[in-house]
Design an enzyme around this catalytic site. Structure first.
Site, mmCIF file in Angstrom:
data_model
loop_
_atom_site.group_PDB
_atom_site.id
_atom_site.type_symbol
_atom_site.label_atom_id
_atom_site.label_comp_id
_atom_site.label_asym_id
_atom_site.label_seq_id
_atom_site.Cartn_x
_atom_site.Cartn_y
_atom_site.Cartn_z
ATOM 1 N N LYS A 9 0.830 -1.203 0.000
ATOM 2 C CA LYS A 9 0.000 0.000 0.000
ATOM 3 C C LYS A 9 0.874 1.268 0.000
ATOM 4 O O LYS A 9 2.094 1.182 0.213
ATOM 5 C CB LYS A 9 -0.934 -0.058 1.215
ATOM 6 C CG LYS A 9 -1.950 -1.211 1.142
ATOM 7 C CD LYS A 9 -2.825 -1.253 2.395
ATOM 8 C CE LYS A 9 -3.897 -2.322 2.297
ATOM 9 N NZ LYS A 9 -4.749 -2.362 3.520
ATOM 10 N N TYR A 49 -12.173 -2.520 -3.353
ATOM 11 C CA TYR A 49 -12.772 -2.640 -2.015
ATOM 12 C C TYR A 49 -14.296 -2.558 -2.073
ATOM 13 O O TYR A 49 -14.920 -1.982 -1.185
ATOM 14 C CB TYR A 49 -12.212 -1.551 -1.101
ATOM 15 C CG TYR A 49 -10.801 -1.841 -0.614
ATOM 16 C CD1 TYR A 49 -10.496 -2.998 0.099
ATOM 17 C CD2 TYR A 49 -9.767 -0.930 -0.840
ATOM 18 C CE1 TYR A 49 -9.206 -3.252 0.549
ATOM 19 C CE2 TYR A 49 -8.469 -1.177 -0.379
ATOM 20 C CZ TYR A 49 -8.206 -2.345 0.317
ATOM 21 O OH TYR A 49 -6.927 -2.595 0.777
ATOM 22 N N ASN A 112 -1.885 -0.104 7.375
ATOM 23 C CA ASN A 112 -1.383 -1.454 7.641
ATOM 24 C C ASN A 112 -0.548 -2.060 6.511
ATOM 25 O O ASN A 112 -0.364 -3.265 6.430
ATOM 26 C CB ASN A 112 -2.524 -2.386 8.071
ATOM 27 C CG ASN A 112 -3.573 -2.558 6.988
ATOM 28 O OD1 ASN A 112 -3.474 -1.960 5.916
ATOM 29 N ND2 ASN A 112 -4.570 -3.382 7.273
ATOM 30 N N HIS A 115 -1.738 -5.500 1.427
ATOM 31 C CA HIS A 115 -2.998 -6.201 1.139
ATOM 32 C C HIS A 115 -2.696 -7.604 0.630
ATOM 33 O O HIS A 115 -1.725 -7.797 -0.092
ATOM 34 C CB HIS A 115 -3.788 -5.460 0.054
ATOM 35 C CG HIS A 115 -4.905 -6.287 -0.508
ATOM 36 N ND1 HIS A 115 -6.126 -6.390 0.109
ATOM 37 C CD2 HIS A 115 -4.960 -7.097 -1.599
ATOM 38 C CE1 HIS A 115 -6.898 -7.221 -0.592
ATOM 39 N NE2 HIS A 115 -6.212 -7.657 -1.637
ATOM 40 N N GLU A 126 -9.324 -10.063 -7.989
ATOM 41 C CA GLU A 126 -8.387 -8.954 -7.800
ATOM 42 C C GLU A 126 -7.267 -8.980 -8.842
ATOM 43 O O GLU A 126 -6.864 -7.923 -9.353
ATOM 44 C CB GLU A 126 -7.822 -8.998 -6.375
ATOM 45 C CG GLU A 126 -8.904 -8.674 -5.343
ATOM 46 C CD GLU A 126 -8.497 -8.960 -3.904
ATOM 47 O OE1 GLU A 126 -7.332 -9.336 -3.649
ATOM 48 O OE2 GLU A 126 -9.369 -8.830 -3.015
HETATM 49 P P1 IDP Z 1 -7.817 -7.094 5.089
HETATM 50 O O1 IDP Z 1 -6.989 -6.055 4.397
HETATM 51 O O2 IDP Z 1 -7.043 -7.765 6.187
HETATM 52 O O3 IDP Z 1 -8.449 -8.081 4.147
HETATM 53 P P2 IDP Z 1 -10.443 -5.875 5.364
HETATM 54 O O4 IDP Z 1 -11.390 -6.107 6.484
HETATM 55 O O5 IDP Z 1 -10.790 -6.460 4.043
HETATM 56 O O6 IDP Z 1 -8.998 -6.335 5.848
HETATM 57 O O7 IDP Z 1 -10.295 -4.289 5.225
HETATM 58 C C1 IDP Z 1 -9.636 -3.745 4.105
HETATM 59 C C2 IDP Z 1 -8.732 -2.641 4.574
HETATM 60 O O8 IDP Z 1 -9.534 -1.578 5.080
HETATM 61 C C3 IDP Z 1 -7.799 -3.007 5.738
HETATM 62 O O9 IDP Z 1 -6.619 -3.653 5.330
HETATM 63 C C4 IDP Z 1 -7.534 -1.659 6.340
HETATM 64 O O10 IDP Z 1 -6.552 -0.935 5.583
HETATM 65 C C5 IDP Z 1 -8.879 -0.954 6.164
HETATM 66 N N1 IDP Z 1 -9.724 -1.108 7.354
HETATM 67 C C6 IDP Z 1 -10.429 -2.186 7.725
HETATM 68 N N2 IDP Z 1 -11.100 -1.985 8.858
HETATM 69 C C7 IDP Z 1 -10.811 -0.729 9.220
HETATM 70 C C8 IDP Z 1 -11.217 0.091 10.325
HETATM 71 O O11 IDP Z 1 -11.965 -0.321 11.217
HETATM 72 N N3 IDP Z 1 -10.691 1.355 10.351
HETATM 73 C C9 IDP Z 1 -9.862 1.838 9.380
HETATM 74 N N4 IDP Z 1 -9.473 1.108 8.336
HETATM 75 C C10 IDP Z 1 -9.933 -0.158 8.248
HETATM 76 MG MG MG Z 2 -9.995 -7.888 2.796
#
Ligand code: IDP
Ligand code: MG
Length: 149
Positions: A9, A49, A112, A115, A126
């Site tokens: 990212k 997303y 984080n 992805h 994807e």
């Molecule tokens: P993942 O990346 O581990 O699959 P997902 O639940 O699919 O997680 O969420 C996609 C991305 O959205 C996450 O990697 C993170 O960057 C962001 N995200 C998810 N939940 C939150 C939240 O509660 N607050 C802020 N960002 C979030």
């Molecule tokens: Mg995800």
């Protein structure tokens, strides 16, 4: 062989983690089948997303993911979808163990770093967003017989 979509990212690029992260997957034994740098626009963010559109964090997520270039890659190998997810660590770095990418390099869920596709079906979807079939390479690696029995 299974394929997954992994994306460093914008924060991972800005923090000079590109080499380190790619190196982890290479050293694990996964094969890079596709690799490129690009910057997502809003439409691509919504496509990638789509399951999160309308959630409270979506606007912040869209702003984050379009904020700078990302490194997009397709990795290939046995059970690569679930193994790459495990190597990435939990979505919230606060819950990611040491030794995972998010556990080692990130603090907040909204930054984080990486992805990874969450299933074989998501991976196919994807990969199709980011790569054409011609951009994916099929090749033999001499090390394969030292990685697979
Ligand atoms: P993942 O990346 O581990 O699959 P997902 O639940 O699919 O997680 O969420 C996609 C991305 O959205 C996450 O990697 C993170 O960057 C962001 N995200 C998810 N939940 C939150 C939240 O509660 N607050 C802020 N960002 C979030
Ligand atoms: Mg995800």
């Amino acid at each position: 062989m299974e394929r997954t979509y992994v994306m460093i990212k914008p924060d991972g690029v800005q923090r000079n983690l590109v080499g380190e992260i790619i190196s982890r997957f290479e050293k694990k034994g996964f094969k890079i089948a596709g690799l490129k740098m690009l910057q997502l626009d809003r439409a691509m963010a919504e496509k990638h997303y789509k399951e999160h559109i309308g959630k409270p964090f979506f606007e912040a997520l869209a702003a984050y993911i379009t904020s700078g270039p990302v490194v997009a890659m397709v990795l290939e190998g046995k059970d690569v979808v679930s193994t790459a997810r495990a190597m990435n660590g939990a979505t919230n770095p606060a819950n990611s163990g040491a030794g995972t990418i998010r556990g080692d390099y990130a603090i907040e869920v909204g930054r984080n770093v990486i992805h990874g596709s969450d299933s074989v079906e998501s991976a196919a979807r994807e990969i199709g967003i980011y790569f054409t079939e011609k951009e994916l390479c099929e090749y033999q690696m001499v090390l394969d017989r030292w990685i697979y029995e």
